[in-house]
Write a protein that holds these residues in place. Structure first.
Motif, PDB file in Angstrom:
ATOM      1  N   ARG A   1      -0.147 -10.060   5.845  1.00 21.32           N
ATOM      2  CA  ARG A   1       0.496  -8.744   5.909  1.00 21.32           C
ATOM      3  C   ARG A   1       1.688  -8.626   4.977  1.00 21.32           C
ATOM      4  NH1 ARG A   1      -1.528  -9.933  10.819  1.00 21.32           N
ATOM      5  NH2 ARG A   1      -2.832  -8.357  11.847  1.00 21.32           N
ATOM      6  N   ALA A   2       2.260  -9.747   4.600  1.00 18.87           N
ATOM      7  CA  ALA A   2       3.375  -9.703   3.648  1.00 18.87           C
ATOM      8  C   ALA A   2       2.939  -9.129   2.309  1.00 18.87           C
ATOM      9  CB  ALA A   2       3.952 -11.100   3.455  1.00 18.87           C
ATOM     10  N   SER A   3       1.642  -9.223   2.003  1.00 23.00           N
ATOM     11  CA  SER A   3       1.147  -8.710   0.723  1.00 23.00           C
ATOM     12  C   SER A   3       1.194  -7.180   0.653  1.00 23.00           C
ATOM     13  CB  SER A   3      -0.290  -9.190   0.477  1.00 23.00           C
ATOM     14  OG  SER A   3      -1.180  -8.644   1.433  1.00 23.00           O
ATOM     15  N   LEU A   4       1.369  -6.524   1.783  1.00 23.10           N
ATOM     16  CA  LEU A   4       1.468  -5.072   1.782  1.00 23.10           C
ATOM     17  C   LEU A   4       2.800  -4.597   1.195  1.00 23.10           C
ATOM     18  CD1 LEU A   4      -0.032  -4.290   5.306  1.00 23.10           C
ATOM     19  CD2 LEU A   4      -1.160  -4.086   3.075  1.00 23.10           C
ATOM     20  N   TRP A   5       3.728  -5.496   1.025  1.00 24.04           N
ATOM     21  CA  TRP A   5       5.028  -5.136   0.449  1.00 24.04           C
ATOM     22  C   TRP A   5       5.466  -6.189  -0.561  1.00 24.04           C
ATOM     23  CZ3 TRP A   5       7.299  -0.734   0.004  1.00 24.04           C
ATOM     24  CH2 TRP A   5       8.649  -0.661  -0.322  1.00 24.04           C
ATOM     25  N   ARG A   6       5.996  -7.320  -0.083  1.00 22.27           N
ATOM     26  CA  ARG A   6       6.462  -8.438  -0.897  1.00 22.27           C
ATOM     27  C   ARG A   6       7.311  -7.933  -2.084  1.00 22.27           C
ATOM     28  NH1 ARG A   6       2.126 -11.723  -0.641  1.00 22.27           N
ATOM     29  NH2 ARG A   6       3.031 -13.051   0.944  1.00 22.27           N
ATOM     30  N   ALA A   7       8.432  -7.335  -1.752  1.00 22.21           N
ATOM     31  CA  ALA A   7       9.317  -6.737  -2.751  1.00 22.21           C
ATOM     32  C   ALA A   7       9.854  -7.754  -3.746  1.00 22.21           C
ATOM     33  CB  ALA A   7      10.472  -6.025  -2.047  1.00 22.21           C
ATOM     34  N   ALA A   8       9.975  -9.012  -3.329  1.00 27.00           N
ATOM     35  CA  ALA A   8      10.513 -10.039  -4.225  1.00 27.00           C
ATOM     36  C   ALA A   8       9.644 -10.221  -5.466  1.00 27.00           C
ATOM     37  CB  ALA A   8      10.647 -11.362  -3.473  1.00 27.00           C
ATOM     38  N   ALA A   9       8.381  -9.818  -5.387  1.00 27.95           N
ATOM     39  CA  ALA A   9       7.480  -9.979  -6.535  1.00 27.95           C
ATOM     40  C   ALA A   9       7.661  -8.890  -7.581  1.00 27.95           C
ATOM     41  CB  ALA A   9       6.031  -9.988  -6.050  1.00 27.95           C
ATOM     42  N   LEU A  10       8.375  -7.820  -7.227  1.00 29.19           N
ATOM     43  CA  LEU A  10       8.471  -6.683  -8.134  1.00 29.19           C
ATOM     44  C   LEU A  10       9.324  -6.987  -9.363  1.00 29.19           C
ATOM     45  CD1 LEU A  10       7.840  -3.754  -8.795  1.00 29.19           C
ATOM     46  CD2 LEU A  10       9.789  -3.068  -7.377  1.00 29.19           C
ATOM     47  N   ARG A  11      10.489  -7.562  -9.166  1.00 33.65           N
ATOM     48  CA  ARG A  11      11.403  -7.770 -10.288  1.00 33.65           C
ATOM     49  C   ARG A  11      10.797  -8.634 -11.395  1.00 33.65           C
ATOM     50  NH1 ARG A  11      17.785  -9.580  -9.925  1.00 33.65           N
ATOM     51  NH2 ARG A  11      18.207  -9.444 -12.166  1.00 33.65           N
ATOM     52  N   PRO A  12      10.217  -9.796 -11.088  1.00 32.56           N
ATOM     53  CA  PRO A  12       9.632 -10.584 -12.185  1.00 32.56           C
ATOM     54  C   PRO A  12       8.416  -9.934 -12.837  1.00 32.56           C
ATOM     55  CG  PRO A  12       9.201 -11.616 -10.059  1.00 32.56           C
ATOM     56  CD  PRO A  12      10.185 -10.527  -9.809  1.00 32.56           C
TER      57      PRO A  12
ATOM     58  N   LEU B   1      -7.050  -4.213 -14.275  1.00 35.69           N
ATOM     59  CA  LEU B   1      -5.631  -4.536 -14.423  1.00 35.69           C
ATOM     60  C   LEU B   1      -4.943  -4.644 -13.066  1.00 35.69           C
ATOM     61  CD1 LEU B   1      -3.033  -4.845 -16.134  1.00 35.69           C
ATOM     62  CD2 LEU B   1      -2.903  -2.338 -16.177  1.00 35.69           C
ATOM     63  N   PHE B   2      -5.186  -3.670 -12.184  1.00 33.95           N
ATOM     64  CA  PHE B   2      -4.513  -3.659 -10.882  1.00 33.95           C
ATOM     65  C   PHE B   2      -5.003  -4.796  -9.994  1.00 33.95           C
ATOM     66  CE2 PHE B   2      -4.596   1.186 -11.661  1.00 33.95           C
ATOM     67  CZ  PHE B   2      -3.547   1.084 -12.573  1.00 33.95           C
ATOM     68  N   ALA B   3      -6.296  -5.091 -10.072  1.00 33.36           N
ATOM     69  CA  ALA B   3      -6.839  -6.183  -9.257  1.00 33.36           C
ATOM     70  C   ALA B   3      -6.250  -7.527  -9.682  1.00 33.36           C
ATOM     71  CB  ALA B   3      -8.361  -6.219  -9.364  1.00 33.36           C
ATOM     72  N   ARG B   4      -6.174  -7.754 -10.978  1.00 35.97           N
ATOM     73  CA  ARG B   4      -5.604  -9.020 -11.467  1.00 35.97           C
ATOM     74  C   ARG B   4      -4.112  -9.116 -11.148  1.00 35.97           C
ATOM     75  NH1 ARG B   4      -8.079 -13.203 -11.899  1.00 35.97           N
ATOM     76  NH2 ARG B   4      -7.147 -13.978 -13.829  1.00 35.97           N
ATOM     77  N   ARG B   5      -3.419  -7.981 -11.225  1.00 34.25           N
ATOM     78  CA  ARG B   5      -1.996  -7.983 -10.890  1.00 34.25           C
ATOM     79  C   ARG B   5      -1.807  -8.315  -9.406  1.00 34.25           C
ATOM     80  NH1 ARG B   5       1.444  -8.029 -14.873  1.00 34.25           N
ATOM     81  NH2 ARG B   5       0.596  -6.106 -15.753  1.00 34.25           N
ATOM     82  N   TYR B   6      -2.656  -7.741  -8.572  1.00 31.18           N
ATOM     83  CA  TYR B   6      -2.560  -8.016  -7.136  1.00 31.18           C
ATOM     84  C   TYR B   6      -2.866  -9.479  -6.846  1.00 31.18           C
ATOM     85  CZ  TYR B   6      -3.408  -7.686  -2.116  1.00 31.18           C
ATOM     86  OH  TYR B   6      -3.367  -7.875  -0.746  1.00 31.18           O
ATOM     87  N   GLN B   7      -3.866 -10.016  -7.511  1.00 26.53           N
ATOM     88  CA  GLN B   7      -4.201 -11.422  -7.311  1.00 26.53           C
ATOM     89  C   GLN B   7      -3.054 -12.339  -7.716  1.00 26.53           C
ATOM     90  OE1 GLN B   7      -7.808 -11.500  -9.640  1.00 26.53           O
ATOM     91  NE2 GLN B   7      -9.128 -11.304  -7.849  1.00 26.53           N
ATOM     92  N   ARG B   8      -2.324 -11.969  -8.758  1.00 21.04           N
ATOM     93  CA  ARG B   8      -1.237 -12.822  -9.239  1.00 21.04           C
ATOM     94  C   ARG B   8       0.026 -12.677  -8.396  1.00 21.04           C
ATOM     95  NH1 ARG B   8      -2.965 -10.554 -14.513  1.00 21.04           N
ATOM     96  NH2 ARG B   8      -4.283 -12.106 -15.555  1.00 21.04           N
ATOM     97  N   THR B   9       0.315 -11.447  -7.947  1.00 19.06           N
ATOM     98  CA  THR B   9       1.581 -11.205  -7.244  1.00 19.06           C
ATOM     99  C   THR B   9       1.446 -11.185  -5.735  1.00 19.06           C
ATOM    100  OG1 THR B   9       1.309  -8.790  -7.278  1.00 19.06           O
ATOM    101  CG2 THR B   9       2.398  -9.816  -9.181  1.00 19.06           C
ATOM    102  N   ARG B  10       0.237 -10.928  -5.243  1.00 17.07           N
ATOM    103  CA  ARG B  10       0.009 -10.746  -3.806  1.00 17.07           C
ATOM    104  C   ARG B  10       0.977  -9.709  -3.253  1.00 17.07           C
ATOM    105  NH1 ARG B  10      -4.802 -12.018  -3.690  1.00 17.07           N
ATOM    106  NH2 ARG B  10      -4.640 -11.709  -1.428  1.00 17.07           N
ATOM    107  N   SER B  11       1.178  -8.646  -4.002  1.00 18.72           N
ATOM    108  CA  SER B  11       2.110  -7.597  -3.597  1.00 18.72           C
ATOM    109  C   SER B  11       1.497  -6.231  -3.869  1.00 18.72           C
ATOM    110  CB  SER B  11       3.435  -7.723  -4.348  1.00 18.72           C
ATOM    111  OG  SER B  11       4.252  -6.585  -4.128  1.00 18.72           O
TER     112      SER B  11
END
Length: 208
Positions: free
Chosen positions: A48-59, A165-175
């Protein structure tokens, strides 16, 4: 599970593409969002943390912005060269509608789509799509098929690319937050520079 995938991500988009359904796709999308949210709440193995995980946004912001800037230049140039009459047509001719889209699009379109095509699809069908690239491909193709209803190849082509693009980004960031920011950035770019009519029923919204 295979049959379920075909019904939700192939048959349902085909139905919208070839059969006129009053109200369009948004009510169905929002209904599916509720169903998916219920599923996620009950799925014990869903992160459920993947629904947000704000820490992944900045990098992720600079890689997102860098690619977005390239896309913005190329797409704007393409509209300027091949369809100059529609360049920036929505903000020029209907700024109120454009402003409403800027506010409402991320909430009522982007988030439900990402919840369905990334968070849900990549989790629910992981046993079928064991390789990350295969899973990203399935997400991209499903996303493209969902845009068949607009009746033009540009919408399908752009969403195929965006879906990957979005799928790969989600896989990498889990966010999901990161992916929603990226998705919204591209969507608002499209509606701003003059390609929005390819993603909208009633394409003369700009009055041009």
């Amino acid at each position: 599970m295979v049959a379920e995938f075909i019904v939700v991500f192939v048959a349902l988009p085909a139905l919208f593409a070839f059969v006129h359904i009053p109200g369009g796709p948004i009510p169905v999308l929002l209904l599916l969002t509720v169903v998916v949210a219920f599923y996620i709440r009950r799925a014990k193995d869903f992160d459920r943390a993947s629904l947000w995980r704000a820490a992944a946004l900045r990098p992720a912001l600079w890689p997102i912005l860098r690619l977005w800037l390239v896309a913005a230049v190329l797409l704007t140039a393409a509209v300027a060269v091949f369809d100059r009459g529609h360049l920036f047509d929505l903000p020029r001719h209907n700024p109120i509608l454009w402003a409403l889209i800027v506010v409402a699009y991320p909430v009522f379109s982007v988030y439900p789509q990402e919840l369905l095509f990334r968070a849900f699809l990549l989790h629910r069908y992981a046993p079928l799509l064991r390789d990350d690239r295969v899973a990203a491909g399935a997400s991209a193709i499903s996303f493209g098929l969902a845009h068949l209803l607009f009746g033009n190849p540009i919408a399908v082509l752009l969403t195929l690319v965006g879906g990957w693009l979005f799928a790969r980004r989600y896989q990498r960031t889990r966010s999901l937050l990161v992916v929603c920011v990226e998705h919204a950035a591209y969507g608002l770019l499209i509606f701003t520079i003059g390609l929005g009519r390819f993603f909208y029923h009633g394409t003369n919204f700009a009055g041009s």
